[in-house]
Design an enzyme around this catalytic site. Structure first.
Site, PDB file in Angstrom:
ATOM      1  CE  LYS A 198     -33.436   3.446 -17.049  1.00 42.14           C
ATOM      2  NZ  LYS A 198     -32.549   2.812 -16.073  1.00 42.14           N
ATOM      3  CE  LYS A 253     -36.651   3.660 -14.683  1.00 42.26           C
ATOM      4  NZ  LYS A 253     -35.401   3.148 -14.229  1.00 42.26           N
TER       5      LYS A 253
HETATM    6  C1  PBG Z   1     -30.410   2.673 -13.076  1.00 45.69           C
HETATM    7  C2  PBG Z   1     -31.827   2.938 -12.836  1.00 45.69           C
HETATM    8  C3  PBG Z   1     -32.467   4.185 -12.866  1.00 45.69           C
HETATM    9  C4  PBG Z   1     -33.756   3.975 -12.445  1.00 45.69           C
HETATM   10  C5  PBG Z   1     -33.909   2.604 -12.211  1.00 45.69           C
HETATM   11  N1  PBG Z   1     -32.709   1.978 -12.471  1.00 45.69           N
HETATM   12  C6  PBG Z   1     -31.943   5.556 -13.119  1.00 45.69           C
HETATM   13  C7  PBG Z   1     -31.283   5.868 -14.370  1.00 45.69           C
HETATM   14  O1  PBG Z   1     -31.379   5.161 -15.373  1.00 45.69           O
HETATM   15  O2  PBG Z   1     -30.589   6.877 -14.339  1.00 45.69           O
HETATM   16  C8  PBG Z   1     -34.778   5.059 -12.269  1.00 45.69           C
HETATM   17  C9  PBG Z   1     -35.839   4.819 -11.295  1.00 45.69           C
HETATM   18  C10 PBG Z   1     -36.602   6.009 -10.871  1.00 45.69           C
HETATM   19  O3  PBG Z   1     -36.400   7.166 -11.299  1.00 45.69           O
HETATM   20  O4  PBG Z   1     -37.480   5.817 -10.023  1.00 45.69           O
HETATM   21  N2  PBG Z   1     -30.014   2.079 -14.226  1.00 45.69           N
END
Ligand code: PBG
Length: 331
Positions: A198, A253
């Site tokens: 991520k 992601k």
């Molecule tokens: C939270 C989380 C996030 C997303 C999924 N879980 C945001 C972040 O890490 O700030 C992002 C999902 C998206 O942008 O569609 N941990």
């Protein structure tokens, strides 16, 4: 391969039946995971301004939407809670409360919808006043203390009926710790989908609007735990660790800017590999379509097919229901 004119690649492309016959990849409804936002209160739907077509749903509306998704054949939903700001605390304690919004939502869906997987994020950002995924001590996100809390969060979610625990926090060692915690609580059957690679991405902006963590985060960022977009080998090390610690499935992601990572992860590990078409990607496509600059349905279909081509086994997309309907019409 013989050279032109013996070989004419266009021959196979000339007719529709032939294009279908040589097609390598297909998108199916079985590939889709639908992320949904749930909020307390009686208002069935509150639109997310930066995500055209996406609403925050009340629990009752979520149950109806989940039933519709299941009827369309979508295998799973991913539930994200929108927490009232007055309930947020610096330590995000509500995350581990079995009566919190996400647990109540999961119980309601599980009680009323069958044959639908329910996935829950594990991270503290919906619950913390500072919008970070972990505990903040003297300006640092502390790892091991956060992991302890995440284990408790995973257990309450799994006990509420969540089928797949999806840690999105990027703390070190959390997959193994959560696996041990689940097993210790007789929750061995609960799957773990790790947000393994991520990235610290600006494409999460609309999601942070939707769940209200943007204001909380302010000028803060997540670069001390989410990955540097400049790195690719690092993603493979993260995935290796998470698989080693017991992840059943891994995720990359965001999606479209990271197709190379999806391909490397799939080729290297041959594990169930998922990709998240994040809020910013969705917003780009929908925003341009609303202005008439792109054909929204076509660019969405092409983007999702590209994930399959890159090696993804499944895709989290806010467009899952629309796409499932289109696939059904085409069938
Ligand atoms: C939270 C989380 C996030 C997303 C999924 N879980 C945001 C972040 O890490 O700030 C992002 C999902 C998206 O942008 O569609 N941990």
């Amino acid at each position: 391969m013989p050279a032109f004119p013996r070989t004419r690649p266009r021959r196979n492309r000339r007719t529709d039946w032939s294009r279908r016959l040589v097609r390598e990849h297909r998108l199916s409804v079985d590939d889709l995971i639908w992320p949904v936002f749930v909020v307390d209160g009686d208002v069935a739907r509150t639109p997310v301004a930066s995500m055209p077509g996406v609403d925050r749903l009340s629990i009752a509306a979520l149950v109806d939407a989940a039933a519709e998704a299941a009827a369309l054949g979508i295998p799973a939903i991913a539930v994200f809670p929108v927490i009232d700001p007055s309930l947020k605390t610096p330590d995000g304690a509500l995350a581990t409360d079995p009566g919190n919004l996400v647990c109540r939502a999961v119980r309601a869906v599980k009680a009323q919808v069958s044959d639908l997987g329910v996935i829950c994020d594990v991270a503290l950002d919906p619950f913390t006043t500072h919008g970070q995924d972990g505990l903040l001590v003297d300006g640092q996100i502390v790892n091991d203390e956060t992991v302890d809390v995440l284990c408790r969060q995973a257990i309450v979610q799994a006990q509420a009926g969540c089928d797949v625990i999806a840690p999105s926090d990027m703390m070190d060692g959390r997959i193994g710790a959560i696996r041990d915690a689940l097993d210790g609580a007789a929750l061995q059957q609960v799957q773990i989908m790790s947000y393994a690679a991520k990235y610290a991405s600006a494409f999460y902006g609309p999601f942070r609007d939707a769940v209200g963590s943007k204001g909380a985060l302010g000028q803060g960022d997540k670069r001390t735990y989410q990955q540097d977009p400049a790195n690719s080998d690092e993603a493979l090390r993260e995935v290796a660790l998470d698989l080693d610690e017991g992840a059943d499935m891994v995720m990359v992601k965001p999606g479209m800017p990271y197709l190379d990572i999806v391909r490397r992860v799939k080729d290297t590990f041959a594990a169930p590999t998922f990709v998240y078409q994040v809020s910013g990607e969705y917003a780009m496509l929908k925003g341009a379509a609303e202005r008439g600059w792109l054909d929204g349905d076509k660019v969405m279909a092409e983007s999702l097919l590209a994930f399959k081509r890159a090696g993804a086994d499944g895709i989290l997309t806010y467009a899952a229901v629309d796409v499932a309907r289109q696939l059904r019409e085409q069938a």
